[in-house]
Enzyme design. Sequence first.
Site, PDB file in Angstrom:
ATOM      1  N   GLU A  78       9.537 -14.443 -10.830  1.00 53.71           N
ATOM      2  CA  GLU A  78       8.858 -13.192 -10.449  1.00 53.71           C
ATOM      3  C   GLU A  78       8.244 -12.478 -11.639  1.00 53.71           C
ATOM      4  O   GLU A  78       7.121 -11.990 -11.572  1.00 53.71           O
ATOM      5  CB  GLU A  78       9.876 -12.201  -9.843  1.00 53.71           C
ATOM      6  CG  GLU A  78      10.183 -12.390  -8.397  1.00 53.71           C
ATOM      7  CD  GLU A  78      11.189 -11.349  -7.901  1.00 53.71           C
ATOM      8  OE1 GLU A  78      10.952 -10.791  -6.830  1.00 53.71           O
ATOM      9  OE2 GLU A  78      12.217 -11.098  -8.572  1.00 53.71           O
ATOM     10  N   LYS A 113      14.320 -14.357 -10.232  1.00 56.74           N
ATOM     11  CA  LYS A 113      14.041 -13.303 -11.226  1.00 56.74           C
ATOM     12  C   LYS A 113      13.093 -13.839 -12.288  1.00 56.74           C
ATOM     13  O   LYS A 113      12.124 -13.184 -12.647  1.00 56.74           O
ATOM     14  CB  LYS A 113      15.325 -12.807 -11.924  1.00 56.74           C
ATOM     15  CG  LYS A 113      16.257 -11.962 -11.118  1.00 56.74           C
ATOM     16  CD  LYS A 113      15.802 -10.541 -10.908  1.00 56.74           C
ATOM     17  CE  LYS A 113      14.954 -10.388  -9.698  1.00 56.74           C
ATOM     18  NZ  LYS A 113      15.556 -10.279  -8.417  1.00 56.74           N
ATOM     19  N   ARG A 173       5.482   0.179  -5.918  1.00 57.39           N
ATOM     20  CA  ARG A 173       5.403  -0.608  -4.691  1.00 57.39           C
ATOM     21  C   ARG A 173       4.530  -1.851  -4.866  1.00 57.39           C
ATOM     22  O   ARG A 173       4.606  -2.773  -4.078  1.00 57.39           O
ATOM     23  CB  ARG A 173       4.841   0.244  -3.551  1.00 57.39           C
ATOM     24  CG  ARG A 173       5.749   1.397  -3.161  1.00 57.39           C
ATOM     25  CD  ARG A 173       5.025   2.398  -2.295  1.00 57.39           C
ATOM     26  NE  ARG A 173       4.736   1.894  -0.966  1.00 57.39           N
ATOM     27  CZ  ARG A 173       5.554   2.012   0.072  1.00 57.39           C
ATOM     28  NH1 ARG A 173       6.716   2.596  -0.086  1.00 57.39           N
ATOM     29  NH2 ARG A 173       5.221   1.557   1.248  1.00 57.39           N
ATOM     30  N   TRP A 205      -2.708  -2.749  -1.703  1.00 60.92           N
ATOM     31  CA  TRP A 205      -2.215  -4.098  -2.015  1.00 60.92           C
ATOM     32  C   TRP A 205      -2.954  -5.005  -1.034  1.00 60.92           C
ATOM     33  O   TRP A 205      -2.735  -4.937   0.179  1.00 60.92           O
ATOM     34  CB  TRP A 205      -0.713  -4.146  -1.793  1.00 60.92           C
ATOM     35  CG  TRP A 205      -0.052  -5.409  -2.248  1.00 60.92           C
ATOM     36  CD1 TRP A 205       0.358  -5.713  -3.516  1.00 60.92           C
ATOM     37  CD2 TRP A 205       0.295  -6.535  -1.434  1.00 60.92           C
ATOM     38  NE1 TRP A 205       0.933  -6.956  -3.537  1.00 60.92           N
ATOM     39  CE2 TRP A 205       0.908  -7.482  -2.283  1.00 60.92           C
ATOM     40  CE3 TRP A 205       0.143  -6.847  -0.080  1.00 60.92           C
ATOM     41  CZ2 TRP A 205       1.371  -8.718  -1.818  1.00 60.92           C
ATOM     42  CZ3 TRP A 205       0.605  -8.070   0.385  1.00 60.92           C
ATOM     43  CH2 TRP A 205       1.213  -8.982  -0.485  1.00 60.92           C
ATOM     44  N   ASN A 212      -1.755   2.038   5.667  1.00 56.63           N
ATOM     45  CA  ASN A 212      -0.790   1.038   5.222  1.00 56.63           C
ATOM     46  C   ASN A 212      -0.387   0.263   6.464  1.00 56.63           C
ATOM     47  O   ASN A 212      -0.006   0.856   7.468  1.00 56.63           O
ATOM     48  CB  ASN A 212       0.429   1.738   4.591  1.00 56.63           C
ATOM     49  CG  ASN A 212       1.555   0.778   4.259  1.00 56.63           C
ATOM     50  OD1 ASN A 212       1.368  -0.431   4.224  1.00 56.63           O
ATOM     51  ND2 ASN A 212       2.734   1.334   4.023  1.00 56.63           N
ATOM     52  N   GLY A 213      -0.493  -1.075   6.401  1.00 47.93           N
ATOM     53  CA  GLY A 213      -0.153  -1.888   7.568  1.00 47.93           C
ATOM     54  C   GLY A 213      -1.226  -2.926   7.801  1.00 47.93           C
ATOM     55  O   GLY A 213      -2.087  -3.149   6.945  1.00 47.93           O
ATOM     56  N   HIS A 268      19.946 -36.204  -6.143  1.00 48.27           N
ATOM     57  CA  HIS A 268      19.044 -36.452  -5.010  1.00 48.27           C
ATOM     58  C   HIS A 268      17.626 -35.981  -5.300  1.00 48.27           C
ATOM     59  O   HIS A 268      16.875 -35.686  -4.380  1.00 48.27           O
ATOM     60  CB  HIS A 268      19.604 -35.790  -3.750  1.00 48.27           C
ATOM     61  CG  HIS A 268      20.970 -36.277  -3.408  1.00 48.27           C
ATOM     62  ND1 HIS A 268      21.213 -37.553  -2.965  1.00 48.27           N
ATOM     63  CD2 HIS A 268      22.183 -35.680  -3.508  1.00 48.27           C
ATOM     64  CE1 HIS A 268      22.509 -37.714  -2.769  1.00 48.27           C
ATOM     65  NE2 HIS A 268      23.123 -36.587  -3.113  1.00 48.27           N
ATOM     66  N   GLU A 281      18.960 -16.761  -7.265  1.00 41.20           N
ATOM     67  CA  GLU A 281      18.528 -15.420  -7.659  1.00 41.20           C
ATOM     68  C   GLU A 281      18.050 -15.412  -9.121  1.00 41.20           C
ATOM     69  O   GLU A 281      17.057 -14.772  -9.454  1.00 41.20           O
ATOM     70  CB  GLU A 281      19.675 -14.423  -7.425  1.00 41.20           C
ATOM     71  CG  GLU A 281      19.429 -13.001  -7.840  1.00 41.20           C
ATOM     72  CD  GLU A 281      18.219 -12.330  -7.186  1.00 41.20           C
ATOM     73  OE1 GLU A 281      17.656 -12.880  -6.234  1.00 41.20           O
ATOM     74  OE2 GLU A 281      17.829 -11.267  -7.672  1.00 41.20           O
ATOM     75  N   CYS A 288       0.823  -1.216   0.000  1.00 36.85           N
ATOM     76  CA  CYS A 288       0.000   0.000   0.000  1.00 36.85           C
ATOM     77  C   CYS A 288       0.858   1.268   0.000  1.00 36.85           C
ATOM     78  O   CYS A 288       1.909   1.324   0.626  1.00 36.85           O
ATOM     79  CB  CYS A 288      -0.855   0.046   1.256  1.00 36.85           C
ATOM     80  SG  CYS A 288      -1.978  -1.329   1.391  1.00 36.85           S
ATOM     81  N   LYS A 340       6.926  -4.129  -4.071  1.00 36.68           N
ATOM     82  CA  LYS A 340       8.326  -3.744  -3.974  1.00 36.68           C
ATOM     83  C   LYS A 340       8.784  -3.693  -2.523  1.00 36.68           C
ATOM     84  O   LYS A 340       9.859  -4.138  -2.174  1.00 36.68           O
ATOM     85  CB  LYS A 340       8.505  -2.368  -4.626  1.00 36.68           C
ATOM     86  CG  LYS A 340       9.920  -1.847  -4.604  1.00 36.68           C
ATOM     87  CD  LYS A 340      10.766  -2.600  -5.597  1.00 36.68           C
ATOM     88  CE  LYS A 340      12.229  -2.214  -5.526  1.00 36.68           C
ATOM     89  NZ  LYS A 340      13.060  -3.276  -6.129  1.00 36.68           N
TER      90      LYS A 340
HETATM   91  C1  G6P Z   1      10.008  -7.865  -1.964  1.00 35.14           C
HETATM   92  C2  G6P Z   1      10.606  -7.364  -3.265  1.00 35.14           C
HETATM   93  C3  G6P Z   1      11.952  -8.048  -3.497  1.00 35.14           C
HETATM   94  C4  G6P Z   1      12.863  -7.822  -2.306  1.00 35.14           C
HETATM   95  C5  G6P Z   1      12.204  -8.250  -0.991  1.00 35.14           C
HETATM   96  C6  G6P Z   1      13.006  -7.771   0.202  1.00 35.14           C
HETATM   97  O1  G6P Z   1       9.692  -9.204  -2.075  1.00 35.14           O
HETATM   98  O2  G6P Z   1       9.746  -7.643  -4.342  1.00 35.14           O
HETATM   99  O3  G6P Z   1      12.561  -7.516  -4.664  1.00 35.14           O
HETATM  100  O4  G6P Z   1      14.040  -8.540  -2.481  1.00 35.14           O
HETATM  101  O5  G6P Z   1      10.906  -7.654  -0.876  1.00 35.14           O
HETATM  102  O6  G6P Z   1      12.992  -6.374   0.192  1.00 35.14           O
HETATM  103  P1  G6P Z   1      14.093  -5.450   0.837  1.00 35.14           P
HETATM  104  O7  G6P Z   1      13.624  -4.051   0.545  1.00 35.14           O
HETATM  105  O8  G6P Z   1      14.095  -5.766   2.296  1.00 35.14           O
HETATM  106  O9  G6P Z   1      15.378  -5.773   0.179  1.00 35.14           O
END
Ligand code: G6P
Length: 609
Positions: free
Chosen positions: A489, A486, A27, A74, A99-100, A505, A482, A2, A604
């Site tokens: 996501e 990516k 966000r 969100w 937000n929260g 395994h 990672e 949010c 985000k």
């Molecule tokens: C969300 C974002 C990721 C990020 C993660 C941790 O899932 O989409 O890209 O890695 O939060 O966020 P931070 O701001 O703590 O790195």
Amino acid sequence: MCGIVAGIAQRNVVPILLEGLKRLEYRGYDSAGLAVVNDKQIFRKRELGKVKGLETLLSQDPIKGHLGIAHTRWATHGKPSTENAHPHISQDNVAVVHNGIIENHEQLRTELKQYGFRFTSETDTEVIVHKIAEFLQNGLSFVQAVKNTVAILNGAYALGVIYSLDPDSLIACRRGSPLVIGVGIGEFFIASDIAALLPVTRRFIFLEEGDLAVLKIDAVVIYDKNDAIVSRPIVESQLKADAVEKGQYRHYMLKEIYEQSWAISETLEGRFLDKQLLDSAFGHNAGLVFDQIKSVQILACGTSYHAGLVARYWFETLGRVPCNIEVASEFRYRNPVITPDTLVVTISQSGETADTLAALLEAKRLGVKHALAICNVPESSLVRASDLVLLTRAGPEIGVASTKAFTSQLVALLMLVVAVGRRFGMSPALEQEVVSELFTVPGNIEKVLKLDASIELLSQRFADKHNALFLGRGTHYPIALEGALKLKEISYIHAEAYPAGELKHGPLALIDAEMPVVTVAPNDYLLEKLKSNIQEVSARGGQLIVFMDEALGESDEENIQIIKMPSVSHIISPIIYTIPLQLLAYHVAVLKGTDVDQPRNLAKSVTVE
Ligand code: G6P
């Protein structure tokens, strides 16, 4: 997650709030809304979907006012819908954006229903607005009604509140969720982050936990968590308004991939003297702290967690520093054993991730004395809660999928490995080698970016696939993780990563011609082992794409496509081998036509649990 924007001004705030919402789009959100006070009445517009939809609605049926609140939601409690979108209103005269998460919302909802309040949404937020209305009905002032309400809320909140019968006040408060005040000339704004307000001001007040602010056109009064009036400093932001613009790039993610050599040069800048890393780069007393610690505990989430996984290898292999790492959401509830002489290292792009913050507080509760944050946002909650800080200087990262923040974190972590490692016996020669390698990172990234066109071509092999496997060993296992993250996501292709030694395994059972296997194979001490793993996959008909050092002179074989990478030292290779995996995920997502910068269901900045 949010986003909040609100303001009180002598001009119509609606265009400013809309622009602010657009700047918070990164966000992640599913609906948007806005409410203003005009002529002692509240007018509200809400829309499911993008801010553009809200903008269209407002152009068809405009509202305006000098006082307003706006929100991107969100969904947490209740599905994405217009009814659940904020602002929420009670008694036609109070409106809030939130937000929260309010944890005691069910109990409050039951009570409020008994008092006759009618609920129109499934959100936890709606209890807040009715509770304020209830206090107002009982004769309390606007400020007191909000104060009494937040006093009974359990959970996290950042709030913007307006009351049509007090059209000269905007109330803002925060606990556990971010909120910043933008100081204009004859106007004040609030927002979830400063990016939203850069077009109107560069001057900000960062609210502390438990603060409540009453904003009027010409003044702001801030009460702290003990209800004492306090003064908070005004901070001038160095960010330019265009720092959050896409420029010539099609997507923020691509722009941010291309900004990596710059971001890393910035992160290295001013932290060395004659090629000697300065302890003071980590904070005033960092040297004294590093002298005392016996081990390192890393806490992070998502991509930042992957950076931490690489760092664990570095801490132990290069620095001989005992190091543990755990995802923050697990650590915070596990009642872990941790000694006071552990250095807790949190890693976060945003510095607002609720789980990472809570894990840090938990570590402190368990007696840990020293905490260091590696973070990209100087004014964030995590930075403020840590005694030592190493800021990555990647600039605002807008694409939800983290790219430049990740590689900058890796660089920052390698610096930390040097600073701590030299206390644990890292030789001056190795220290010098690591430092020299660090300075080669930007140039090597530029070289890898030249592979962009061939990786775009490669991406076609993924467009019709439903699954992909990523393999790596040692420091490159987290890079495989990672790469898989990516891809999943942003392209929504199911992708998993394994340390290649684990193939036998389980994952070998999945190998067939429909499962591309991406392998990160730099020229390090595990290369021969990895080559055997590659052959195991190839022998079973698996289709391999192998990122490999050009100096090895390997060429394509049946089932094996080699992508030649510049020759780099094993110390920095995890950073360099990240780049092609980012580009691959990006191009696959573009081919699939997904929303690259704002992938579905993701946010985000995850400011709730
Ligand atoms: C969300 C974002 C990721 C990020 C993660 C941790 O899932 O989409 O890209 O890695 O939060 O966020 P931070 O701001 O703590 O790195």
